[in-house]
Design a protein around this motif. Sequence first.
Motif, PDB file in Angstrom:
ATOM      1  N   GLY A 191       0.814  -1.211   0.000  1.00 52.57           N
ATOM      2  CA  GLY A 191       0.000   0.000   0.000  1.00 52.57           C
ATOM      3  C   GLY A 191       0.843   1.253   0.000  1.00 52.57           C
ATOM      4  O   GLY A 191       0.559   2.217  -0.725  1.00 52.57           O
ATOM      5  N   VAL A 192       1.919   1.252   0.799  1.00 53.25           N
ATOM      6  CA  VAL A 192       2.819   2.408   0.829  1.00 53.25           C
ATOM      7  C   VAL A 192       3.494   2.600  -0.523  1.00 53.25           C
ATOM      8  O   VAL A 192       3.562   3.713  -1.059  1.00 53.25           O
TER       9      VAL A 192
ATOM     10  N   PHE B 278       1.092   3.900  -3.146  1.00 51.25           N
ATOM     11  CA  PHE B 278       0.766   5.315  -2.924  1.00 51.25           C
ATOM     12  C   PHE B 278       1.884   6.204  -3.460  1.00 51.25           C
ATOM     13  O   PHE B 278       1.623   7.223  -4.110  1.00 51.25           O
TER      14      PHE B 278
ATOM     15  N   LEU C 226      -4.668   1.814   3.096  1.00 46.23           N
ATOM     16  CA  LEU C 226      -3.842   2.277   1.981  1.00 46.23           C
ATOM     17  C   LEU C 226      -4.331   1.722   0.652  1.00 46.23           C
ATOM     18  O   LEU C 226      -4.280   2.417  -0.376  1.00 46.23           O
TER      19      LEU C 226
ATOM     20  N   ASN D  75      -5.402   4.020  -2.474  1.00 45.76           N
ATOM     21  CA  ASN D  75      -4.770   3.866  -3.789  1.00 45.76           C
ATOM     22  C   ASN D  75      -5.808   3.596  -4.877  1.00 45.76           C
ATOM     23  O   ASN D  75      -5.685   4.095  -6.008  1.00 45.76           O
TER      24      ASN D  75
END
Length: 377
Positions: A278-279, A282, A364, A368
């Motif tokens: 997710g990080v 993003f 996240l 996204n």
Amino acid sequence: MLARLWQMLIKEFTQLWRDPRSRFSLIGPPIIQMVIFGYAATYEVRHVSTAVLDLDQSQESRELIARFVASGRFDVRALPESQREIADLIDRGKVTLAIQIRAGFAQRLRKGATAPMQVILDGTNSNTALVALGYINQIAGKFGAEYQNDHLVRTSGGPPPELPSVELERRPWYNAGLNSQWFFVPGTIGTLSLTLIVTLTAFSIVREREIGTLEQIMVTPMGRLEFIVGKTVPTFLIGFAQFGLIALLGSLWFQVPFRGSVAILMLGTAMFIFAMLGVGLFISTVSSTQQQAMVAAFFFIMPAITLSGFSFPISSMPTALQWLTYIDPLRYYLVILRDCYLKGVGFDVLWPQTSALFMIGLALLLINALRFHKSLE
């Protein structure tokens, strides 16, 4: 939908396999970094460069100096003749600390009085200075206690009387030898996994935009959620494989014991990779070029490692930063790693960390999916 996802997975793995540098980066750097960090990251201090100024030149002073050398913690590199020479040695970085034994040291001991000894430390590296000072206190304290006992035997002509005292009995749990390598190796597994997964994912969408393949995906009926899933599943599998590689290296090469459940560790790792994907996605959606993605990934990785408790205790941080650590996925994963390796606890203890990783990853992923637009802009 499944057919489109399958074709997306084939494309991702084919694209990765065709690049020799990408193939090497998946295996070579993790192994090299694991070995380097495993040996370099430690709280233990050995072979501290030391200067000794012995103004007493007595049997007692020489015996005390010999104990410092025999401990293996201190290497005597210089024997200055004055305090001015000590200052010059520390200023030039030739020694880290200096031990000064003043004249009359042995005479005061023989009289049963306190004999002071001065230690001059280079405080620019406060951690080394504090640890070295702790070793000096232990050696000097043991020398003083033994000398006092011998002095009482000589002066009384018999065994010394029993004096009331408090003796500290150490009983460390889980890491009886207080081996700092057992603490750092699981942490290194977590930090390497974070770095590899975030950097690999951060370039995914940006790379599609730069090489022009995003235009081809635009004309397909694939939805944005399918596109994100197709991007994350290959990286998820690669991240799991890399974790297995470095975890196996940490256990076999560095002999770090594993006392927990493999299933719990796999579950925690899956949740951590989910959050890191997710990080990375993003970062990929907010970056227009691979250079921007690299800078953004670095901007996230360094604070994440610092705030995770990998090297610095979270309890020692300011209150505001302690609250900030609750959104750091690595904080929770390091607890899972170290507890599985050293403590052997189960899901009944680690469920808060696992749940936190899942919630961060889910949040996240939704962000996204909302941010991604299947367009070139």
